[in-house]
Write a protein that holds these residues in place. Structure first.
Motif, PDB file in Angstrom:
ATOM      1  N   ASN A   1      -4.846   6.138  -0.704  1.00  0.00           N
ATOM      2  CA  ASN A   1      -4.284   5.692  -1.981  1.00  0.00           C
ATOM      3  C   ASN A   1      -2.783   5.422  -1.862  1.00  0.00           C
ATOM      4  OD1 ASN A   1      -6.714   5.763  -3.297  1.00  0.00           O
ATOM      5  ND2 ASN A   1      -6.434   7.855  -4.073  1.00  0.00           N
TER       6      ASN A   1
ATOM      7  N   ALA B   1      -2.333   2.088  -0.148  1.00  0.00           N
ATOM      8  CA  ALA B   1      -2.671   1.014  -1.085  1.00  0.00           C
ATOM      9  C   ALA B   1      -1.558   0.814  -2.102  1.00  0.00           C
ATOM     10  CB  ALA B   1      -3.995   1.330  -1.789  1.00  0.00           C
ATOM     11  N   ALA B   2      -0.971   1.907  -2.553  1.00  0.00           N
ATOM     12  CA  ALA B   2       0.130   1.814  -3.512  1.00  0.00           C
ATOM     13  C   ALA B   2       1.351   1.165  -2.874  1.00  0.00           C
ATOM     14  CB  ALA B   2       0.483   3.204  -4.042  1.00  0.00           C
TER      15      ALA B   2
ATOM     16  N   LEU C   1       1.282  -0.962  -0.343  1.00  0.00           N
ATOM     17  CA  LEU C   1       0.956  -2.375  -0.168  1.00  0.00           C
ATOM     18  C   LEU C   1       1.097  -3.124  -1.488  1.00  0.00           C
ATOM     19  CD1 LEU C   1      -0.057  -4.749   1.506  1.00  0.00           C
ATOM     20  CD2 LEU C   1      -2.392  -4.004   0.993  1.00  0.00           C
ATOM     21  N   ALA C   2       0.614  -2.550  -2.565  1.00  0.00           N
ATOM     22  CA  ALA C   2       0.725  -3.190  -3.876  1.00  0.00           C
ATOM     23  C   ALA C   2       2.193  -3.367  -4.273  1.00  0.00           C
ATOM     24  CB  ALA C   2      -0.017  -2.372  -4.929  1.00  0.00           C
ATOM     25  N   ALA C   3       3.004  -2.359  -4.014  1.00  0.00           N
ATOM     26  CA  ALA C   3       4.438  -2.452  -4.332  1.00  0.00           C
ATOM     27  C   ALA C   3       5.097  -3.534  -3.490  1.00  0.00           C
ATOM     28  CB  ALA C   3       5.122  -1.107  -4.099  1.00  0.00           C
TER      29      ALA C   3
ATOM     30  N   LEU D   1       3.651  -6.218  -2.204  1.00  0.00           N
ATOM     31  CA  LEU D   1       3.200  -7.531  -2.680  1.00  0.00           C
ATOM     32  C   LEU D   1       3.867  -7.914  -3.995  1.00  0.00           C
ATOM     33  CD1 LEU D   1      -0.593  -7.430  -1.771  1.00  0.00           C
ATOM     34  CD2 LEU D   1       1.217  -8.761  -0.678  1.00  0.00           C
ATOM     35  N   ARG D   2       4.090  -6.947  -4.871  1.00  0.00           N
ATOM     36  CA  ARG D   2       4.791  -7.245  -6.123  1.00  0.00           C
ATOM     37  C   ARG D   2       6.215  -7.698  -5.845  1.00  0.00           C
ATOM     38  NH1 ARG D   2       2.065  -2.786  -7.924  1.00  0.00           N
ATOM     39  NH2 ARG D   2       3.810  -1.402  -7.521  1.00  0.00           N
TER      40      ARG D   2
END
Length: 129
Positions: free
Chosen positions: A3, A6-7, A9-11, A13-14
C-alpha cells in the motif's frame, strides 16, 4: 508495504504524470516544429528579436523543463529542444546569424577542463553543478 508503494506511485503520478503542468509544458514544446523557435520560448516575433527577452524566456522555461526539476518522461527531450531554440534565437537577436544545424549547446562550448558538462555557467540550472 504494498500500500505504501502504491501511495508513493500515485503521489508521483499526480505530481509528474500526464496532465500535470510540467508534463504539459514538455509536451507543448515537443509538438512544435523544428524551426518554431519563438513558439518554443513563447515569444512573439518582436520579442524574439530582443536578446534580453530571449534570455528571460529561456531562463523561465529552463527552470520548468530541466530534467532535474521536471520528472516527466519527455522532460529531457523538451529541454534539449529548448536549448536549440535558445541558441538559434539568441544568435539571431545578437546579429550573429545562427543558421547552423541543431545543437544542444547553448553557447560557447567547452575549451577543456570544465566540469560543467555541456552547459555554460549562465545556462545551467541543474542541481548537480
Amino acid at each position: 508495504e504494498g500500500n505504501e508503494a502504491a501511495a508513493q506511485l500515485a503521489a508521483h503520478l499526480r505530481k509528474f504524470g500526464a496532465g500535470t503542468p510540467m508534463a504539459e509544458a514538455a509536451a507543448r514544446v515537443l509538438k512544435l516544429g523544428p524551426r518554431e523557435h519563438a513558439a518554443v520560448l513563447q515569444l512573439s516575433a518582436t520579442q524574439a528579436a530582443s536578446a534580453d527577452a530571449v534570455r528571460a524566456a529561456y531562463r523561465k522555461l529552463a527552470l520548468l523543463l530541466h530534467p532535474d526539476k521536471n520528472q516527466a518522461r519527455q522532460a529531457e527531450a523538451a529541454f534539449k529542444r529548448l536549448q536549440v531554440a535558445y541558441e538559434a534565437l539568441s544568435a539571431q537577436a545578437s546579429g550573429t546569424g545562427g543558421g547552423g544545424g541543431p545543437s544542444t549547446r547553448p553557447s560557447g562550448g567547452s575549451s577543456g577542463g570544465s566540469s560543467r558538462g555541456e552547459y555554460s555557467d549562465e545556462e545551467c540550472f541543474c542541481t548537480r553543478c
